[in-house]
Design an enzyme around this catalytic site. Structure first.
Site, short mmCIF file in Angstrom:
data_model
loop_
_atom_site.label_atom_id
_atom_site.label_comp_id
_atom_site.label_asym_id
_atom_site.label_seq_id
_atom_site.Cartn_x
_atom_site.Cartn_y
_atom_site.Cartn_z
N ASP A 398 46.82 32.46 47.10
CA ASP A 398 45.86 31.81 46.20
C ASP A 398 44.60 32.65 46.06
O ASP A 398 44.14 33.30 47.01
CB ASP A 398 45.51 30.44 46.79
CG ASP A 398 44.50 29.68 45.96
OD1 ASP A 398 44.78 29.42 44.78
OD2 ASP A 398 43.41 29.36 46.49
N GLU A 451 48.10 35.28 42.91
CA GLU A 451 47.36 34.67 41.81
C GLU A 451 46.11 35.52 41.61
O GLU A 451 45.10 35.32 42.27
CB GLU A 451 46.98 33.22 42.12
CG GLU A 451 46.29 32.54 40.94
CD GLU A 451 45.30 31.45 41.35
OE1 GLU A 451 44.93 30.65 40.48
OE2 GLU A 451 44.88 31.43 42.51
#
Length: 715
Positions: A398, A451
């Site tokens: 993330d 990401e």
């Protein structure tokens, strides 16, 4: 009372860094002396290995006892009276060290890749006695004690000893699986911190409680492995992204357990044709509204849905259905809850001390100090832990952009440059490269995905070639551009034609995943269906065309739960998806469309074999901005493995539309998103079409409105 040495008072005050030096068995002259600190005891005896008894004198009113061991004994137990109870105890301070010298060397060097075998709480048998070994890193603490169910949460009962570069350890006899515990830590100024949860706990209480729970990782049932090769670049990879707490609910809006999910979710994912499931973070976290992205227990599956064994059963159920399991993993930041990692030993141990480096302004969270050996070792070991212990098949990292840039979301003058004067976080870059190197080195069939929302180069290229080493990168640019395009009324799309074309300028610079993720259906962005313009028929037709465009486009696929049947409202983590919508034909049509697109993607080699390679794609029509039409050819490894994709983002039907084909012959229309089966108008090419005569093979097509058609050559 006898005059006592200074270290006796350090024991009483709970800040002796090596209580073994004073407590336990010691030889003084020709006598063996036992010292014990039992604050609640009224009297204490030492019981020799042959049953002989010797009383220990109380040498301080705080509960310090000492006396000679009976002659001939080398091992002993303590018998203590607590009120009306007489209890036999094994003295924690008579046992050997938990960590070996080699462990300490590797931990100090930062190369102990299995810290989860040593740190945390580990049930074991030591010198024939069952108990639990506790180890925690707190290098700047003046004292650390284990408190829990086994000692009435009294911080004076079980002070630990420090070894190496700050690893505190203690074996507590007769502590057992299921015991709740925390660490009582004295910071450098002598003050007690709020009780801290174990950073390497394998289980924890359900929020709002925060205690760690002793769990025997060594006996965790290992899930069966997923089929080999599921993460390779040349195979279909279609990911169903799930938040376990809101996929479905039961009763009075209660969560499904891991076991209940295992009975429903894997079969659902398989029946829709997805190859992978990606779970929003399941590491323990205190705040439901963080969706798991602010974890405090990196090694513990959240107890909201059950035990670690239950989570392992869920992974096993996915693998049994042939579904690979990816986890969202959060090494970028952590919350500042008092029981967590922040200010763990009274200093900035896991985070940066300077808030210009150590705090995220967007999220109010703390940033890991990637320049610290112990922190990098902690994070890399955590990644390997999920892959080894739970047979996880990959990790999606993330917020990578927030890790890479020192000035991420910071005003001018409120960030600290690196040693070269730049904005790149060199320590974070080093960490990510090491993380990927270790993951692929130890688990070559696993994968990682980033990401990463900027133009940082070579995110998914090997470390040895200067890349960050990820297996895949989320294509955030594709997602933003195409959602912007599809959200326009068709009459205006001709002015935004480049939003579709631009993605192919860089489509093969990385190994991309095309993400329609949870982030695109929250915070006022509306659902994917909610973004579609026009009346109801047009909205659903637009959605069918957009999903078809996505599955025909180069790159692996990712779809958040609810998108597969056209969830109307935004995602709400506190409530189930709107499953009742499947009773409505248009939503059921979207559901069928996604299932068939997955089947097409998996069975047509041209749509996946060269997903991340330039030779696998060729534009055919790029210039028809007025008609909102695009066409391209997807190519497989076999010379005849070709798929012609034609997408019409206008509400007009186009008859006799000429499209160049890769070669002459009969072409079968294997998919049409305008089929009545999906809720469309059933305009198409009656299943097949032949190329026209001439030097250049062309197809004369009927192109349905707001739709996509896929054609393959007859074999």
């Amino acid at each position: 009372m006898t005059k006592l040495p200074a270290e006796a008072y350090a024991i009483i005050q709970g800040n002796h860094t090596d209580p073994f030096h004073y407590l336990g068995l010691h030889t003084e002259g020709d006598r063996k002396i036992v010292r014990a600190f039992l604050p609640e005891a009224s009297n204490v005896e030492a019981i020799g290995e042959h049953g002989e008894r010797a009383p220990l004198a109380r040498i301080h009113d705080a509960g310090l006892f000492a006396g000679a061991l009976p002659n001939g004994s080398t091992r002993y137990q303590l018998r203590a009276r607590f009120g009306d109870k007489l209890v036999d105890l094994d003295d924690p301070y008579r046992f050997p060290p938990v960590l070996s010298d080699f462990d300490l060397y590797l931990l100090g060097e930062g190369t102990h890749q299995r810290i989860y075998d040593k740190l945390g709480a580990h049930p074991m048998t030591l010198e024939g006695v069952e108990g639990v070994a506790f180890v925690v890193l707190a290098p700047n603490a003046r004292g650390v004690s284990v408190v829990g169910d086994f000692n009435y949460w009294n911080p004076r009962r079980h002070p630990m000893r420090v070894r190496g570069v700050g690893y505190w350890e203690l074996f507590i006899p007769h502590a057992s699986v299921g015991d709740h515990y925390k660490f009582d830590i004295i910071e450098p100024n002598g003050q007690h911190l709020p009780l801290k949860s174990d950073p390497v706990a394998f289980a924890a209480e359900v929020r709002p409680k925060t205690a760690s729970i002793v769990f025997d990782q060594a006996n965790l049932p290992r899930p069966r492995p997923a089929p080999v090769g599921m993460n390779a670049l040349n195979v279909p990879m279609s990911i169903y992204e799930v938040h376990l707490g809101s996929w479905r609910r039961k009763g009075s809006n209660d969560w499904l357990t891991y076991r209940e999910l295992a009975e429903q979710l894997p079969a659902y994912v398989r029946n829709l044709g997805f190859t992978h499931v990606e779970l929003l973070p399941i590491s323990e976290h205190p705040f439901d509204g963080s969706w798991g992205y602010q974890p405090t227990g990196m090694f513990a599956p959240t107890s909201r849905f059950g035990t670690p064994e239950d989570f392992a059963a869920l992974v096993d159920a996915f693998h049994r259905e042939g579904i690979a399991v990816l986890l969202d993993w959060v090494p970028g930041h952590f919350p500042d809850d008092p029981h967590g990692l922040g200010h763990f030993d009274g200093t900035a141990l896991y985070e940066h001390a300077n808030p210009l480096q150590g705090r995220h302004l967007d999220w109010g969270t703390l940033i890991y100090n990637y320049g610290r050996t112990e922190v990098v070792n902690f994070l890399v070991s955590n990644a390997l832990f999920w892959l080894e212990r739970y047979a996880i098949d990959g990790l999606r990292v993330d917020a990578v952009a927030s890790m890479l840039y020192l000035d991420y979301s910071r005003p001018a003058g409120e960030w600290i440059p690196n040693q070269l004067g730049g904005r790149e976080n060199l320590e974070a870059i080093g960490f990510l490269r090491r993380f990927n190197t270790e993951v692929f080195g130890r688990f070559p069939d696993a994968t990682t995905a980033a990401e990463e929302s900027t133009a940082w180069p070579q995110v998914s290229r090997p470390v040895e070639y200067g890349g960050l080493g990820f297996g895949y990168k989320w294509n955030m640019g594709w997602m933003h551009d195409t959602l912007k395009y599809i959200g326009k009324d068709p009459i205006h799309r001709k002015f935004h034609h480049g939003d579709i074309l631009f993605g192919l300028q860089y489509a093969f610079s990385e190994n991309f995943i095309l993400p329609l993720s949870h982030d695109e259906v929250v915070h006022g962005k509306r659902s994917i269906l909610g973004r579609m313009p026009g009346d109801d028929w047009q909205r659903f037709a637009n959605l069918r065309a957009y999903y078809s465009f996505m599955f025909g486009h180069p790159g692996k696929k990712l779809m958040f739960m609810g998108c597969e049947f056209g969830q109307e409202r935004e995602w709400d983590h506190d409530h189930s998806l709107d499953w009742h919508l499947l009773q409505q034909p248009r939503h059921a049509g979207i559901h069928s469309l996604v299932r068939d697109l997955n089947h097409l993607y998996r069975t047509v080699p041209a749509l996946h074999e060269l997903d991340c390679s330039q030779p696998g794609f060729e534009w055919v029509i790029t210039h028809d901005s007025g008609g909102n039409v695009f066409a391209w050819v997807r190519k497989g490894l076999d010379p005849r493995a070709r798929c012609l994709v034609v997408v019409n983002f206008s509400p007009n039907v186009y008859y006799d539309y000429r499209v160049r084909a890769p070669f002459a012959g009969k072409w079968k229309e294997v998919f049409n998103s305008d089929s009545a089966h999906y809720g469309g108008s059933n305009v198409g090419n009656v299943g097949e079409v032949r190329t026209l005569e001439g030097n250049i093979p062309e197809l004369n097509l009927t192109i349905p409105p707001l739709a996509a058609i896929f054609l393959v050559p007859e074999s």
